[in-house]
Enzyme design. Structure first.
Site, mmCIF file in Angstrom:
data_model
loop_
_atom_site.group_PDB
_atom_site.id
_atom_site.type_symbol
_atom_site.label_atom_id
_atom_site.label_comp_id
_atom_site.label_asym_id
_atom_site.label_seq_id
_atom_site.Cartn_x
_atom_site.Cartn_y
_atom_site.Cartn_z
ATOM 1 N N LYS A 30 -8.992 -8.784 -11.323
ATOM 2 C CA LYS A 30 -8.975 -8.963 -9.666
ATOM 3 C C LYS A 30 -9.986 -10.200 -9.344
ATOM 4 C CE LYS A 30 -7.976 -5.673 -6.039
ATOM 5 N NZ LYS A 30 -6.692 -6.858 -5.241
HETATM 6 N N1 PPE Z 1 -1.355 -7.144 -6.585
HETATM 7 C C1 PPE Z 1 -2.545 -7.598 -5.695
HETATM 8 C C2 PPE Z 1 -2.466 -9.006 -6.142
HETATM 9 C C3 PPE Z 1 -3.334 -7.237 -5.089
HETATM 10 O O1 PPE Z 1 -4.248 -7.949 -4.708
HETATM 11 C C4 PPE Z 1 -3.462 -5.671 -4.906
HETATM 12 C C5 PPE Z 1 -4.155 -5.050 -4.089
HETATM 13 C C6 PPE Z 1 -2.676 -4.688 -5.884
HETATM 14 C C7 PPE Z 1 -1.755 -6.004 -6.403
HETATM 15 C C8 PPE Z 1 -2.652 -3.339 -5.420
HETATM 16 O O2 PPE Z 1 -3.824 -2.965 -5.862
HETATM 17 P P1 PPE Z 1 -4.359 -1.477 -5.855
HETATM 18 O O3 PPE Z 1 -4.389 -1.898 -4.489
HETATM 19 O O4 PPE Z 1 -5.346 -0.878 -7.145
HETATM 20 O O5 PPE Z 1 -3.004 -0.290 -6.235
HETATM 21 N N2 PPE Z 1 -4.976 -6.058 -2.744
HETATM 22 C C9 PPE Z 1 -6.171 -5.656 -2.248
HETATM 23 C C10 PPE Z 1 -7.033 -6.669 -1.914
HETATM 24 C C11 PPE Z 1 -6.169 -7.119 -0.559
HETATM 25 C C12 PPE Z 1 -6.907 -8.321 0.464
HETATM 26 O O6 PPE Z 1 -6.184 -8.819 1.461
HETATM 27 O O7 PPE Z 1 -7.832 -8.404 0.441
HETATM 28 C C13 PPE Z 1 -5.971 -4.046 -1.748
HETATM 29 O O8 PPE Z 1 -4.945 -3.675 -1.611
HETATM 30 O O9 PPE Z 1 -7.465 -3.341 -1.740
#
Ligand code: PPE
Length: 316
Positions: free
Chosen positions: A157
């Site tokens: 990330k």
């Molecule tokens: N894919 C991506 C690219 C992504 O950024 C997130 C979270 C996910 C999948 C889902 O991951 P998880 O939160 O572990 O279930 N995106 C984060 C950032 C959003 C933002 O705009 O900043 C979030 O949901 O916190």
């Protein structure tokens, strides 16, 4: 955005407006940072952070993959976050830890530039809107492909990688859609710009696998377990684009978004949120808010919660 009072920056609690960095910070120029998105929910037993340790482990791994040496341990960041929530008087909030290469050396290889670490917390409502969670959103397949594992690290990330997500999100927003679904470099379905994706096909839940360039979402992992515990079959496999159009149900999962049904994709109607989506969403929301006994171990309860009296701020 809604401000809180304090931000934790490199070991200190500083006033929100004074949490600043130098304009020559490496991370600002090259995107050399890693972050997390975490949520804290109000439960009957006080504020609780959903899967906090898993998020901090992912932060550490994201950093390691980009050769960033974290100057604080996960445990230090965890307890700083607890204190930050209490000192800001919040009962539920979004939590954003970020570690980035700071100021001191320029150029791509800058091993002597320090690593700065911060954690901010603030109230953040439904990412794709309250209505989206209820009625479902309209999404569109992006013309931008998700970053390839041949050139970047989809499992990390990392800040700079989000330029890819920003392109996709901007394109979909400008075209009047609420979210973008990215395909991977091979053309298989990957994920939303900030969420993982699930489909229901003939009663089975299907979600793209790790080899499809996804972020290993913590909501995804939780939803897979919940769905299996509810008796559904969940399969991780490649998904062809047209399967989105053929799906009985589609939903997205992410920390900021939570579980959001998709009611339309590329102008093909999927329909009102379906039965399986509703069933899993209900249980997932119970897990987030501490209403599901079997998933209480996922919650990291914050000690000394702020008093509940009027409003969300502590007055001292
Ligand atoms: N894919 C991506 C690219 C992504 O950024 C997130 C979270 C996910 C999948 C889902 O991951 P998880 O939160 O572990 O279930 N995106 C984060 C950032 C959003 C933002 O705009 O900043 C979030 O949901 O916190």
């Amino acid at each position: 955005m809604e401000k809180a009072e304090l931000i934790w920056l490199n070991g200190e609690f500083v006033p929100w407006d004074e949490a600043k960095v130098h304009v020559l910070s490496h991370g600002l120029h090259y995107g050399s940072g890693v972050f997390e998105g975490i949520r804290c929910y109000e439960t009957e037993r006080g504020p609780a952070i959903f899967r906090h340790r898993e998020h901090l482990e992912r932060l550490a791994k994201s950093a390691e993959m980009f050769y960033l040496e974290m100057p604080f341990s996960g445990e230090q960041i965890r307890s700083a976050t607890h204190e930050l929530i209490v000192r800001n008087g919040l009962r539920s909030c979004y939590i954003r830890p970020l570690a980035f290469r700071g100021y001191g050396e320029m150029g791509l290889y800058a091993p002597t530039a320090p690593i700065d670490v911060m954690v901010a917390v603030w109230p953040w409502g439904a990412y794709l809107g309250e209505e989206g969670k209820e009625k479902g959103i309209r999404a569109r397949v992006s013309s931008w492909r998700r970053i390839s594992p041949a050139g970047l690290i989809p499992h990390s990330k990392a800040s700079g990688q989000y330029l890819n997500s920003i392109l996709a999100k901007t394109e979909s927003a400008n075209a009047g859609y609420e979210e973008a679904i990215l395909l991977d470099e091979r053309g298989f379905v990957c994920e939303g710009s900030g969420e993982n994706v699930f489909l229901v096909r003939e009663g089975t839940l299907v979600t793209p696998p790790h080899t499809a360039s996804i972020l290993d979402g913590i909501s995804r992992k939780s939803v897979i377990q919940i769905a299996r515990d509810l008796g559904y079959t969940v399969v991780e496999r490649d998904v062809a684009r047209a399967e989105l159009y053929l799906a009985e149900e589609i939903f997205l999962t992410g920390t900021a978004a939570e579980l959001v049904p998709v009611r339309e994709i590329d102008d093909h109607s999927i329909g009102e949120p379906g039965e399986i989506t509703r069933h899993v969403q209900g249980k997932y929301e119970d897990a987030l808010c501490g209403r599901a006994e079997e998933y209480l171990e996922w919650l990291d309860f914050v000690d000394q919660p702020a008093p509940v009296d009027e409003g969300s701020k502590v007055t001292s």
